[in-house]
Design an enzyme around this catalytic site. Structure first.
Site, PDB file in Angstrom:
ATOM      1  N   CYS A   1     -51.600  23.819  -9.529  1.00 30.40           N
ATOM      2  CA  CYS A   1     -52.702  23.021  -8.981  1.00 30.40           C
ATOM      3  C   CYS A   1     -53.888  22.098  -9.196  1.00 30.40           C
ATOM      4  O   CYS A   1     -54.635  21.649  -8.546  1.00 30.40           O
ATOM      5  CB  CYS A   1     -52.888  23.629  -7.506  1.00 30.40           C
TER       6      CYS A   1
ATOM      7  N   HIS B   1     -58.522  20.044  -4.098  1.00 31.51           N
ATOM      8  CA  HIS B   1     -57.079  20.235  -3.937  1.00 31.51           C
ATOM      9  C   HIS B   1     -56.674  20.791  -2.277  1.00 31.51           C
ATOM     10  O   HIS B   1     -57.611  21.749  -2.312  1.00 31.51           O
ATOM     11  CB  HIS B   1     -56.605  21.367  -5.116  1.00 31.51           C
TER      12      HIS B   1
ATOM     13  N   ASN C   1     -49.082  21.876   0.875  1.00 35.66           N
ATOM     14  CA  ASN C   1     -49.587  21.752  -1.024  1.00 35.66           C
ATOM     15  C   ASN C   1     -48.757  21.140  -2.265  1.00 35.66           C
ATOM     16  O   ASN C   1     -47.732  21.775  -2.023  1.00 35.66           O
ATOM     17  CB  ASN C   1     -50.096  23.193  -1.240  1.00 35.66           C
TER      18      ASN C   1
HETATM   19  N1  ACO Z   1     -45.502  33.183   9.827  1.00 30.39           N
HETATM   20  C1  ACO Z   1     -46.115  33.946  10.329  1.00 30.39           C
HETATM   21  N2  ACO Z   1     -46.581  35.086   9.993  1.00 30.39           N
HETATM   22  C2  ACO Z   1     -46.984  34.798   8.900  1.00 30.39           C
HETATM   23  C3  ACO Z   1     -46.654  34.418   7.850  1.00 30.39           C
HETATM   24  C4  ACO Z   1     -46.060  32.930   8.224  1.00 30.39           C
HETATM   25  N3  ACO Z   1     -45.709  32.066   7.316  1.00 30.39           N
HETATM   26  N4  ACO Z   1     -46.987  34.583   6.500  1.00 30.39           N
HETATM   27  C5  ACO Z   1     -47.975  35.181   6.723  1.00 30.39           C
HETATM   28  N5  ACO Z   1     -47.702  35.597   7.884  1.00 30.39           N
HETATM   29  C6  ACO Z   1     -47.801  37.626   8.582  1.00 30.39           C
HETATM   30  C7  ACO Z   1     -47.935  38.985   6.974  1.00 30.39           C
HETATM   31  O1  ACO Z   1     -46.870  39.226   7.058  1.00 30.39           O
HETATM   32  C8  ACO Z   1     -49.233  39.283   8.350  1.00 30.39           C
HETATM   33  O2  ACO Z   1     -48.614  40.073   8.713  1.00 30.39           O
HETATM   34  P1  ACO Z   1     -48.768  42.203   8.632  1.00 30.39           P
HETATM   35  O3  ACO Z   1     -50.555  41.910   9.120  1.00 30.39           O
HETATM   36  O4  ACO Z   1     -47.727  42.571  10.009  1.00 30.39           O
HETATM   37  O5  ACO Z   1     -48.257  41.865   7.313  1.00 30.39           O
HETATM   38  C9  ACO Z   1     -50.068  38.321   8.828  1.00 30.39           C
HETATM   39  O6  ACO Z   1     -49.224  37.396   8.732  1.00 30.39           O
HETATM   40  C10 ACO Z   1     -51.504  38.202   7.471  1.00 30.39           C
HETATM   41  O7  ACO Z   1     -50.749  37.644   6.500  1.00 30.39           O
HETATM   42  P2  ACO Z   1     -51.919  37.719   5.496  1.00 30.39           P
HETATM   43  O8  ACO Z   1     -51.249  37.426   4.330  1.00 30.39           O
HETATM   44  O9  ACO Z   1     -53.471  38.185   5.013  1.00 30.39           O
HETATM   45  O10 ACO Z   1     -52.739  35.988   5.873  1.00 30.39           O
HETATM   46  P3  ACO Z   1     -54.293  35.295   5.880  1.00 30.39           P
HETATM   47  O11 ACO Z   1     -54.744  35.003   6.642  1.00 30.39           O
HETATM   48  O12 ACO Z   1     -54.168  35.479   4.363  1.00 30.39           O
HETATM   49  O13 ACO Z   1     -53.171  33.816   5.396  1.00 30.39           O
HETATM   50  C11 ACO Z   1     -52.135  32.519   3.244  1.00 30.39           C
HETATM   51  C12 ACO Z   1     -51.986  33.295   4.280  1.00 30.39           C
HETATM   52  C13 ACO Z   1     -52.032  31.103   3.958  1.00 30.39           C
HETATM   53  C14 ACO Z   1     -51.335  32.058   2.214  1.00 30.39           C
HETATM   54  C15 ACO Z   1     -54.170  32.031   2.581  1.00 30.39           C
HETATM   55  O14 ACO Z   1     -54.064  33.481   1.834  1.00 30.39           O
HETATM   56  C16 ACO Z   1     -54.331  31.320   1.429  1.00 30.39           C
HETATM   57  O15 ACO Z   1     -54.173  30.453   1.954  1.00 30.39           O
HETATM   58  N6  ACO Z   1     -54.704  31.703   0.599  1.00 30.39           N
HETATM   59  C17 ACO Z   1     -54.459  30.933  -0.772  1.00 30.39           C
HETATM   60  C18 ACO Z   1     -53.278  30.527  -1.019  1.00 30.39           C
HETATM   61  C19 ACO Z   1     -53.362  29.140  -1.715  1.00 30.39           C
HETATM   62  O16 ACO Z   1     -54.473  28.429  -1.633  1.00 30.39           O
HETATM   63  N7  ACO Z   1     -52.226  28.795  -2.965  1.00 30.39           N
HETATM   64  C20 ACO Z   1     -52.111  28.058  -3.365  1.00 30.39           C
HETATM   65  C21 ACO Z   1     -52.994  27.704  -4.817  1.00 30.39           C
HETATM   66  S1  ACO Z   1     -53.195  26.487  -5.527  1.00 30.39           S
HETATM   67  C22 ACO Z   1     -51.827  26.217  -7.229  1.00 30.39           C
HETATM   68  O17 ACO Z   1     -51.695  26.726  -7.958  1.00 30.39           O
HETATM   69  C23 ACO Z   1     -49.854  26.483  -6.492  1.00 30.39           C
END
Ligand code: ACO
Length: 333
Positions: free
Chosen positions: A117, A258, A288
């Site tokens: 990204c 991004h 994304n």
């Molecule tokens: N729907 C419902 N529940 C979900 C989902 C979903 N799609 N995904 C995860 N959950 C649940 C998890 O299982 C977890 O449940 P649990 O507590 O019972 O285990 C709960 O939601 C919280 O999960 P977290 O992973 O702690 O959620 P978080 O608030 O961290 O959000 C996210 C996750 C959106 C992925 C966030 O961490 C994020 O945006 N991270 C950055 C990711 C990113 O930008 N990546 C791309 C970089 S660019 C590249 O190079 C490709």
């Protein structure tokens, strides 16, 4: 083509392309256990575009490239270099050559650049170096990704995040240098947080000779680590790029990050003291789109007339590698 003198850099045209197929958060509830409320509140994403099986990365990238050339008023035969930033090429040997052919840019050298990204920002800075050394005058940078082909559609933690698209810009030699400063960074110690890994499986060719047979696995990601990395590291590189540019965050017209997650955009803007109305965001519609996202958002903001000539923009990409970087420029000539 060789320029006569060392040259400044200007960004002179934009283009973009997205597939017509839309998948909303509600549609995704038929694929994994999730909800519109969870996805919207955690990411800001409402829908994304998905490429049909019969379409290709090449077709998206060519559409975006044509638009950028036309907005810069440049013929394909005047392009010296085509850079394709992508992690999802149609061909592992590279995709840029096919795009060069389909655009009819017969004098351009073309190659792929992979920095996940961060690819668009890394590509823009790479293009600028070719211009500043006087080597090339007209460069087409296309960021394009079709991560929908590489997500695990049973993993709700990742499949809801990504969409497909392409964004393109034309970068040209100019008497005044409009690319004011940049900072690029890598930290491979965090490479395992975000991968489309290519493990090899053992294959026996003869009794004595074993080789590896390449495979590709879908995206794996430690979302929380990537989130913390982005919120910590992105403001630092933007600060550095602003310092090198001799401008401060409060002079910015636009902050162009991004498009990974609205919460990341908000947190970075808050740390820099940039008000939300100056933060470009279209991830609600596209999710994304990896290397495409900055070019796609830039094109939308230029076409809608929000970005005007001379506007000061800080753009920052971040992601797998880990890689991150920022560039500060004034739009147009
Ligand atoms: N729907 C419902 N529940 C979900 C989902 C979903 N799609 N995904 C995860 N959950 C649940 C998890 O299982 C977890 O449940 P649990 O507590 O019972 O285990 C709960 O939601 C919280 O999960 P977290 O992973 O702690 O959620 P978080 O608030 O961290 O959000 C996210 C996750 C959106 C992925 C966030 O961490 C994020 O945006 N991270 C950055 C990711 C990113 O930008 N990546 C791309 C970089 S660019 C590249 O190079 C490709």
């Amino acid at each position: 083509m060789i320029a006569e003198t060392f040259a400044g850099v200007a960004l002179t045209g934009t283009g973009s392309a997205v597939p017509d197929m839309v998948i909303t958060n509600d549609d995704l509830t038929q694929v994994v256990q999730t909800s519109d409320e969870w996805i919207k509140s955690r990411t800001g994403i409402g829908a994304r575009r998905l490429l049909r099986n019969e379409e290709s990365l090449t077709s998206l990238a060519v559409r975006a490239g044509k638009q950028a050339l036309s907005s810069a008023g440049l013929a394909a035969t005047n392009i010296d270099l085509i850079l394709l930033a992508t992690s999802t090429a149609d061909d592992r040997f590279g995709n840029a050559g096919r795009i060069q052919h389909e655009l009819g840019a017969k004098w351009a050298v073309a190659f792929d650049l992979t920095a996940a990204c961060s690819g668009f920002v890394f590509g823009l800075v790479t293009a600028a170096q070719f211009i500043r050394t006087g080597t090339y005058r007209n460069i087409l940078l296309i960021g394009a990704d079709v991560l929908s082909r590489w997500v695990d559609w049973s993993d709700r933690r990742t499949c809801v995040l990504f969409g497909d698209g392409a964004g393109a810009i034309v970068i040209q030699a100019h008497h005044e240098d409009r690319l004011l400063g940049f900072e690029l960074r890598s930290d491979g110690s965090g490479h395992h947080h975000l991968n489309i890994a290519c493990p090899s499986l053992q294959r026996q060719l003869t009794n004595d000779i074993n080789v590896g047979q390449g495979t590709i696995t879908p995206i794996t990601m430690n979302g929380q680590e990537v989130y913390k990395f982005a919120v910590r590291s992105v403001p630092e590189v933007i600060d550095k790029a602003l310092y090198r540019s001799g401008v401060s965050a409060n002079e910015l017209d636009w902050l162009l990050l991004h498009q990974a997650n609205q919460r990341i955009l908000d947190a970075v803007a808050l740390r820099l003291g940039v008000p939300s109305e100056k933060v470009i965001s279209n991830l609600e519609n596209y999710g994304n789109t990896s290397a495409a996202s900055i070019g796609l958002a830039l094109d939308e903001w230029v076409r809608q007339g929000h970005i005007q000539p001379d506007h000061l923009i800080a753009a920052s990409g971040f992601g797998a590698g880990l890689s991150w970087g920022a560039v500060v420029f004034r739009w147009g000539t």
